[in-house]
Design a protein around this motif. Sequence first.
Motif, PDB file in Angstrom:
ATOM      1  N   ASP A   1       0.860  -1.182   0.000  1.00 39.45           N
ATOM      2  CA  ASP A   1       0.000   0.000   0.000  1.00 39.45           C
ATOM      3  C   ASP A   1       0.896   1.232   0.000  1.00 39.45           C
ATOM      4  OD1 ASP A   1      -2.137  -1.686   0.053  1.00 39.45           O
ATOM      5  OD2 ASP A   1      -2.368  -1.624   2.225  1.00 39.45           O
ATOM      6  N   GLN A   2       0.501   2.232  -0.772  1.00 39.24           N
ATOM      7  CA  GLN A   2       1.403   3.367  -1.019  1.00 39.24           C
ATOM      8  C   GLN A   2       0.636   4.690  -0.880  1.00 39.24           C
ATOM      9  OE1 GLN A   2       4.842   3.449  -2.081  1.00 39.24           O
ATOM     10  NE2 GLN A   2       4.520   5.642  -1.735  1.00 39.24           N
ATOM     11  N   TRP A   3       1.225   5.619  -0.134  1.00 37.75           N
ATOM     12  CA  TRP A   3       0.646   6.965  -0.068  1.00 37.75           C
ATOM     13  C   TRP A   3       1.055   7.771  -1.288  1.00 37.75           C
ATOM     14  CZ3 TRP A   3      -3.135   8.428   3.015  1.00 37.75           C
ATOM     15  CH2 TRP A   3      -3.355   7.705   4.192  1.00 37.75           C
ATOM     16  N   LEU A   4       0.090   8.493  -1.833  1.00 40.79           N
ATOM     17  CA  LEU A   4       0.330   9.379  -2.981  1.00 40.79           C
ATOM     18  C   LEU A   4      -0.194  10.761  -2.633  1.00 40.79           C
ATOM     19  CD1 LEU A   4      -1.292   7.232  -5.837  1.00 40.79           C
ATOM     20  CD2 LEU A   4       1.076   7.120  -5.021  1.00 40.79           C
ATOM     21  N   ARG A   5       0.457  11.776  -3.169  1.00 45.87           N
ATOM     22  CA  ARG A   5      -0.101  13.127  -3.053  1.00 45.87           C
ATOM     23  C   ARG A   5      -0.711  13.509  -4.395  1.00 45.87           C
ATOM     24  NH1 ARG A   5       4.053  15.696  -0.883  1.00 45.87           N
ATOM     25  NH2 ARG A   5       4.886  16.289  -2.899  1.00 45.87           N
ATOM     26  N   VAL A   6      -1.931  14.030  -4.337  1.00 43.64           N
ATOM     27  CA  VAL A   6      -2.581  14.513  -5.565  1.00 43.64           C
ATOM     28  C   VAL A   6      -2.005  15.898  -5.852  1.00 43.64           C
ATOM     29  CG1 VAL A   6      -4.754  15.096  -6.686  1.00 43.64           C
ATOM     30  CG2 VAL A   6      -4.680  13.254  -4.979  1.00 43.64           C
ATOM     31  N   GLU A   7      -1.270  15.989  -6.950  1.00 42.72           N
ATOM     32  CA  GLU A   7      -0.570  17.248  -7.263  1.00 42.72           C
ATOM     33  C   GLU A   7      -1.386  18.149  -8.188  1.00 42.72           C
ATOM     34  OE1 GLU A   7       1.949  18.003  -5.634  1.00 42.72           O
ATOM     35  OE2 GLU A   7       3.648  16.644  -5.832  1.00 42.72           O
TER      36      GLU A   7
ATOM     37  N   PHE B   1       0.037  12.606  -9.728  1.00 48.71           N
ATOM     38  CA  PHE B   1       0.217  11.885  -8.463  1.00 48.71           C
ATOM     39  C   PHE B   1       1.711  11.721  -8.202  1.00 48.71           C
ATOM     40  CE2 PHE B   1      -3.774  10.250 -10.325  1.00 48.71           C
ATOM     41  CZ  PHE B   1      -4.658  10.590  -9.313  1.00 48.71           C
ATOM     42  N   ARG B   2       2.096  11.957  -6.916  1.00 54.31           N
ATOM     43  CA  ARG B   2       3.507  11.788  -6.558  1.00 54.31           C
ATOM     44  C   ARG B   2       3.592  10.884  -5.331  1.00 54.31           C
ATOM     45  NH1 ARG B   2       7.214  15.640  -8.552  1.00 54.31           N
ATOM     46  NH2 ARG B   2       5.688  17.328  -8.479  1.00 54.31           N
ATOM     47  N   TYR B   3       4.592   9.985  -5.332  1.00 55.55           N
ATOM     48  CA  TYR B   3       4.784   9.109  -4.171  1.00 55.55           C
ATOM     49  C   TYR B   3       5.198   9.944  -2.960  1.00 55.55           C
ATOM     50  CZ  TYR B   3       5.013   5.423  -7.733  1.00 55.55           C
ATOM     51  OH  TYR B   3       4.726   4.574  -8.782  1.00 55.55           O
ATOM     52  N   VAL B   4       4.590   9.658  -1.821  1.00 50.76           N
ATOM     53  CA  VAL B   4       5.060  10.246  -0.559  1.00 50.76           C
ATOM     54  C   VAL B   4       5.308   9.096   0.410  1.00 50.76           C
ATOM     55  CG1 VAL B   4       4.056  12.557  -0.759  1.00 50.76           C
ATOM     56  CG2 VAL B   4       2.650  10.717   0.127  1.00 50.76           C
ATOM     57  N   ASP B   5       6.118   9.365   1.440  1.00 49.45           N
ATOM     58  CA  ASP B   5       6.469   8.322   2.413  1.00 49.45           C
ATOM     59  C   ASP B   5       7.230   7.183   1.752  1.00 49.45           C
ATOM     60  OD1 ASP B   5       5.623   9.352   4.728  1.00 49.45           O
ATOM     61  OD2 ASP B   5       3.866   8.057   4.982  1.00 49.45           O
TER      62      ASP B   5
ATOM     63  N   GLU C   1      -3.695  13.568   0.321  1.00 51.43           N
ATOM     64  CA  GLU C   1      -2.901  12.333   0.275  1.00 51.43           C
ATOM     65  C   GLU C   1      -3.851  11.148   0.283  1.00 51.43           C
ATOM     66  OE1 GLU C   1       0.361  12.372   3.033  1.00 51.43           O
ATOM     67  OE2 GLU C   1       1.172  14.200   2.106  1.00 51.43           O
ATOM     68  N   ILE C   2      -3.594  10.204  -0.614  1.00 51.44           N
ATOM     69  CA  ILE C   2      -4.486   9.053  -0.767  1.00 51.44           C
ATOM     70  C   ILE C   2      -3.671   7.763  -0.657  1.00 51.44           C
ATOM     71  CG2 ILE C   2      -6.104  10.380  -2.184  1.00 51.44           C
ATOM     72  CD1 ILE C   2      -5.077   8.936  -4.668  1.00 51.44           C
ATOM     73  N   LEU C   3      -4.335   6.693  -0.222  1.00 48.90           N
ATOM     74  CA  LEU C   3      -3.660   5.412  -0.010  1.00 48.90           C
ATOM     75  C   LEU C   3      -4.169   4.391  -1.037  1.00 48.90           C
ATOM     76  CD1 LEU C   3      -1.678   3.865   1.827  1.00 48.90           C
ATOM     77  CD2 LEU C   3      -3.649   3.209   3.233  1.00 48.90           C
TER      78      LEU C   3
ATOM     79  N   SER D   1      11.298   6.055  -9.351  1.00 45.85           N
ATOM     80  CA  SER D   1      10.750   6.982 -10.360  1.00 45.85           C
ATOM     81  C   SER D   1      11.357   8.367 -10.220  1.00 45.85           C
ATOM     82  CB  SER D   1       9.230   7.112 -10.186  1.00 45.85           C
ATOM     83  OG  SER D   1       8.584   5.975 -10.654  1.00 45.85           O
ATOM     84  N   ARG D   2      11.685   8.972 -11.343  1.00 47.44           N
ATOM     85  CA  ARG D   2      12.233  10.331 -11.321  1.00 47.44           C
ATOM     86  C   ARG D   2      11.215  11.277 -10.677  1.00 47.44           C
ATOM     87  NH1 ARG D   2      15.385   7.121 -12.237  1.00 47.44           N
ATOM     88  NH2 ARG D   2      16.699   6.903 -14.083  1.00 47.44           N
ATOM     89  N   ASN D   3      11.732  12.180  -9.858  1.00 53.05           N
ATOM     90  CA  ASN D   3      10.905  13.198  -9.180  1.00 53.05           C
ATOM     91  C   ASN D   3       9.753  12.570  -8.382  1.00 53.05           C
ATOM     92  OD1 ASN D   3      12.543  14.655 -10.917  1.00 53.05           O
ATOM     93  ND2 ASN D   3      10.964  16.090 -11.540  1.00 53.05           N
ATOM     94  N   ASP D   4       9.894  11.299  -7.996  1.00 58.63           N
ATOM     95  CA  ASP D   4       8.840  10.585  -7.242  1.00 58.63           C
ATOM     96  C   ASP D   4       7.504  10.560  -7.999  1.00 58.63           C
ATOM     97  OD1 ASP D   4      10.678  10.238  -5.164  1.00 58.63           O
ATOM     98  OD2 ASP D   4      10.014  12.056  -4.118  1.00 58.63           O
ATOM     99  N   ILE D   5       7.588  10.537  -9.329  1.00 53.99           N
ATOM    100  CA  ILE D   5       6.368  10.606 -10.141  1.00 53.99           C
ATOM    101  C   ILE D   5       5.626   9.263 -10.133  1.00 53.99           C
ATOM    102  CG2 ILE D   5       5.525  10.759 -12.526  1.00 53.99           C
ATOM    103  CD1 ILE D   5       7.627  13.010 -12.942  1.00 53.99           C
TER     104      ILE D   5
END
Length: 227
Positions: free
Chosen positions: A113-119, A164-168, A134-136, A174-178
């Motif tokens: 499971d991965q947290w993402l930020r909606v950019e 969407f960008r990876y957080v945590d 932030e969504i899971l 992925s480049r720039n946490d994309i």
Amino acid sequence: MRIGVITFPGTLDDVDAARAVRYADAEPVSLWHADPDLEGVDAVVVPGGFSYGDYLRCGAIARFAPVMTSVVEAAGRGMPVLGICNGFQILCEAGLLPGALVRNEGLHFVCRDQWLRVENNRTAWSTRFDEGAEILVPVKNIDGCYVADQATLDLLEGEGRVVFRYVDGNPNGSRNDIAGIRSANGRVVGLMPHPEHAIDALTGPSDDGLGLFYSVLDALSPLATPA
Ligand SMILES: NC(=O)CC[C@H](N)C(=O)O
């Protein structure tokens, strides 16, 4: 609204994608890789899996499927298209989105499971989110590392095309946490994580993924302003 869900040989997640469409009160329509007929659908989901066994390179064969010729044509007319995981790989191979997905930095299949930020919420698939939310959502892939040349990364960042960008923690280098990007007009979105597996809080990990499927209904509404 009628939303097409494509099945290629080796697709895994068409059933869950169709279920997500149904949860959002739209009608899923099964589309077959070998048939160019989009059956008059309003939008298309290219789901995850291992199309054509991931031979040559993920998405490299699927991109030549007759149905993809119609999807590229329809996207050119502004039809919303969502590529999830293998679907994102296919959209990059088809030239609907820039860049490429290559082997994860750790060389392992990652399933978590991965947290993402909606950019960016100015897309056909993200209007229901607040920017910065932030969504899971689960990730599960081995070729999920998003790469592009510096000029393309600068363009994506400069035009707000990272959706969407990876957080945590970045699961794949992925480049720039994309985690996901959009086309210039915001109608085509691709992401590696799987929103269709996060539509019911009871089974987890959240129902955050539903936001993408509700968003496209807004985009298709006659009252919608272009994203
Ligand atoms: N879950 C998926 O869609 C997997 C995508 C691709 N086959 C990979 O492993 O990277």
